[in-house]
Each structure stands twice: as structure tokens, then as C-alpha cells.
Design a protein around this motif. Structure first.
Motif, PDB file in Angstrom:
ATOM      1  N   THR A   6       0.837  -1.202   0.000  1.00 30.51           N
ATOM      2  CA  THR A   6       0.000   0.000   0.000  1.00 30.51           C
ATOM      3  C   THR A   6       0.875   1.257   0.000  1.00 30.51           C
ATOM      4  N   GLY A   7       1.992   1.202   0.703  1.00 30.67           N
ATOM      5  CA  GLY A   7       2.927   2.330   0.713  1.00 30.67           C
ATOM      6  C   GLY A   7       3.502   2.594  -0.668  1.00 30.67           C
ATOM      7  N   ARG A   8       3.904   1.519  -1.339  1.00 35.96           N
ATOM      8  CA  ARG A   8       4.453   1.653  -2.706  1.00 35.96           C
ATOM      9  C   ARG A   8       3.408   2.171  -3.676  1.00 35.96           C
ATOM     10  N   VAL A   9       2.205   1.614  -3.585  1.00 34.23           N
ATOM     11  CA  VAL A   9       1.122   2.046  -4.468  1.00 34.23           C
ATOM     12  C   VAL A   9       0.800   3.522  -4.202  1.00 34.23           C
ATOM     13  N   GLY A  10       0.764   3.903  -2.921  1.00 30.93           N
ATOM     14  CA  GLY A  10       0.514   5.297  -2.556  1.00 30.93           C
ATOM     15  C   GLY A  10       1.552   6.240  -3.135  1.00 30.93           C
ATOM     16  N   GLU A  11       2.818   5.856  -3.031  1.00 30.79           N
ATOM     17  CA  GLU A  11       3.904   6.690  -3.586  1.00 30.79           C
ATOM     18  C   GLU A  11       3.781   6.807  -5.101  1.00 30.79           C
ATOM     19  N   GLN A  12       3.455   5.696  -5.749  1.00 35.55           N
ATOM     20  CA  GLN A  12       3.302   5.697  -7.205  1.00 35.55           C
ATOM     21  C   GLN A  12       2.127   6.592  -7.624  1.00 35.55           C
ATOM     22  N   ILE A  13       1.019   6.484  -6.893  1.00 37.67           N
ATOM     23  CA  ILE A  13      -0.150   7.329  -7.189  1.00 37.67           C
ATOM     24  C   ILE A  13       0.233   8.802  -7.030  1.00 37.67           C
ATOM     25  N   LYS A  14       0.985   9.098  -5.968  1.00 39.56           N
ATOM     26  CA  LYS A  14       1.414  10.475  -5.707  1.00 39.56           C
ATOM     27  C   LYS A  14       2.222  11.021  -6.889  1.00 39.56           C
ATOM     28  N   LYS A  15       3.193  10.213  -7.352  1.00 40.84           N
ATOM     29  CA  LYS A  15       4.034  10.637  -8.490  1.00 40.84           C
ATOM     30  C   LYS A  15       3.203  10.858  -9.752  1.00 40.84           C
ATOM     31  N   GLU A  16       2.391   9.854 -10.083  1.00 41.07           N
ATOM     32  CA  GLU A  16       1.607   9.918 -11.319  1.00 41.07           C
ATOM     33  C   GLU A  16       0.600  11.071 -11.288  1.00 41.07           C
ATOM     34  N   LEU A  17      -0.086  11.231 -10.157  1.00 42.94           N
ATOM     35  CA  LEU A  17      -1.081  12.308 -10.059  1.00 42.94           C
ATOM     36  C   LEU A  17      -0.425  13.683 -10.155  1.00 42.94           C
ATOM     37  N   SER A  18       0.754  13.829  -9.552  1.00 49.09           N
ATOM     38  CA  SER A  18       1.467  15.109  -9.634  1.00 49.09           C
ATOM     39  C   SER A  18       1.696  15.486 -11.087  1.00 49.09           C
ATOM     40  N   VAL A  19       2.180  14.530 -11.865  1.00 54.01           N
ATOM     41  CA  VAL A  19       2.455  14.766 -13.288  1.00 54.01           C
ATOM     42  C   VAL A  19       1.155  15.050 -14.037  1.00 54.01           C
ATOM     43  N   LEU A  20       0.143  14.226 -13.791  1.00 57.32           N
ATOM     44  CA  LEU A  20      -1.141  14.391 -14.474  1.00 57.32           C
ATOM     45  C   LEU A  20      -1.771  15.760 -14.188  1.00 57.32           C
ATOM     46  N   ILE A  21      -1.799  16.155 -12.919  1.00 60.54           N
ATOM     47  CA  ILE A  21      -2.420  17.436 -12.558  1.00 60.54           C
ATOM     48  C   ILE A  21      -1.640  18.600 -13.176  1.00 60.54           C
ATOM     49  N   GLN A  22      -0.319  18.503 -13.135  1.00 65.53           N
ATOM     50  CA  GLN A  22       0.513  19.583 -13.669  1.00 65.53           C
ATOM     51  C   GLN A  22       0.410  19.694 -15.190  1.00 65.53           C
ATOM     52  N   ASN A  23       0.449  18.562 -15.881  1.00 63.37           N
ATOM     53  CA  ASN A  23       0.575  18.591 -17.343  1.00 63.37           C
ATOM     54  C   ASN A  23      -0.685  18.274 -18.138  1.00 63.37           C
ATOM     55  N   GLU A  24      -1.595  17.496 -17.573  1.00 63.20           N
ATOM     56  CA  GLU A  24      -2.725  16.999 -18.353  1.00 63.20           C
ATOM     57  C   GLU A  24      -4.060  17.683 -18.073  1.00 63.20           C
ATOM     58  N   VAL A  25      -4.267  18.120 -16.828  1.00 65.82           N
ATOM     59  CA  VAL A  25      -5.553  18.737 -16.483  1.00 65.82           C
ATOM     60  C   VAL A  25      -5.582  20.146 -17.065  1.00 65.82           C
ATOM     61  N   LYS A  26      -6.518  20.368 -17.979  1.00 64.49           N
ATOM     62  CA  LYS A  26      -6.580  21.650 -18.686  1.00 64.49           C
ATOM     63  C   LYS A  26      -7.588  22.623 -18.073  1.00 64.49           C
ATOM     64  N   ASP A  27      -8.256  22.206 -17.005  1.00 63.76           N
ATOM     65  CA  ASP A  27      -9.264  23.050 -16.366  1.00 63.76           C
ATOM     66  C   ASP A  27      -8.612  24.314 -15.812  1.00 63.76           C
ATOM     67  N   PRO A  28      -9.059  25.493 -16.252  1.00 66.85           N
ATOM     68  CA  PRO A  28      -8.436  26.744 -15.783  1.00 66.85           C
ATOM     69  C   PRO A  28      -8.640  26.998 -14.284  1.00 66.85           C
ATOM     70  N   ARG A  29      -9.639  26.330 -13.686  1.00 68.43           N
ATOM     71  CA  ARG A  29      -9.885  26.508 -12.248  1.00 68.43           C
ATOM     72  C   ARG A  29      -8.794  25.868 -11.405  1.00 68.43           C
ATOM     73  N   VAL A  30      -8.160  24.832 -11.944  1.00 72.90           N
ATOM     74  CA  VAL A  30      -7.124  24.136 -11.182  1.00 72.90           C
ATOM     75  C   VAL A  30      -5.855  24.976 -11.233  1.00 72.90           C
ATOM     76  N   GLY A  31      -5.560  25.581 -10.089  1.00 72.51           N
ATOM     77  CA  GLY A  31      -4.405  26.466 -10.010  1.00 72.51           C
ATOM     78  C   GLY A  31      -3.137  25.696  -9.688  1.00 72.51           C
TER      79      GLY A  31
END
Length: 117
Positions: A6-31
Motif C-alpha cells: 500500500t505504501g508503494r502504491v501510494g507513492e506511485q499514485i502520488k508521483k503519477e497524479l502530480s504529473v497528471l495534474i501539472q501537465n494533463e488537467v486543462k481546467d483553468p480553475r485548477v491552479g
């Protein structure tokens, strides 16, 4: 062993979501959003995603709305990237600990300034 996974999966989710939110989410509301941590349940059915949002309360509320709107997309992308049999349900929570820490820092700074006078 399960705790480790669960710790490894959590860390992986953290990494992937960081990249996704920064680069893929195009919603202008997401600062300016930072993923500060992820807690995954032992059966990997849910993941609490702790985020820090830069800005005032209104900005935070708007960013959360934008992230909630992108939830399906983020979960789908996460599933593709991580190759899990079941992608955990994502629950976004605002991480107040950084804000709390900087408030304490500011208060301590004020105390030392008062003592120097």
C-alpha cells in the motif's frame, strides 16, 4: 508485506497524479496544486489524496471543483499508467499542515521580534 504494498502504491499514485495534474488537467480553475501525500486503504479500493493549493479560500474551492470534475479522467489515466487490476477511488483532501506550519513559523517570528524590542 501488505503494508509495504500500500505504501508503494501510494507513492506511485502520488508521483503519477502530480504529473497528471501539472501537465494533463486543462481546467483553468485548477491552479497551483501540489500532491503532498496519498493514503491507500489496505484493499487498495480507496486513495485519500492530500493536496496543497496555493491561493486564498476561493482559489482553493475553485481548484477542488476543477479536480472533482477531472476525477474520472485522472482515475482512468492512473489505471493506464499503473496497470493495477482495480484503480482506487480517489478522494481529494486539502492538506492544511503546510499552512498550519507556516502560521506557527510566522507567530514564532512575531514573538522573537517582540522580545528584541
Amino acid at each position: 508485506m501488505a503494508k509495504n504494498r500500500t505504501g508503494r502504491v501510494g507513492e506511485q499514485i502520488k508521483k503519477e497524479l502530480s504529473v497528471l495534474i501539472q501537465n494533463e488537467v486543462k481546467d483553468p480553475r485548477v491552479g497551483f496544486v501540489t500532491v503532498t501525500g496519498v493514503d491507500v486503504t489496505s484493499d487498495l479500493s480507496q486513495a485519500k489524496v492530500y493536496i496543497s493549493i496555493f491561493g486564498d479560500e476561493e482559489k482553493k474551492a475553485e481548484s477542488l471543483k476543477g479536480l472533482d470534475k477531472a476525477l474520472g479522467y485522472l482515475r482512468t489515466e492512473l489505471g493506464k499508467r499503473m496497470r493495477l487490476r482495480h484503480t482506487p477511488e480517489l478522494i481529494f483532501k486539502v492538506d492544511e499542515s503546510i499552512e498550519y506550519g507556516s502560521r506557527i513559523e510566522k507567530l514564532l517570528g512575531e514573538i522573537t521580534q517582540d522580545e528584541e524590542k
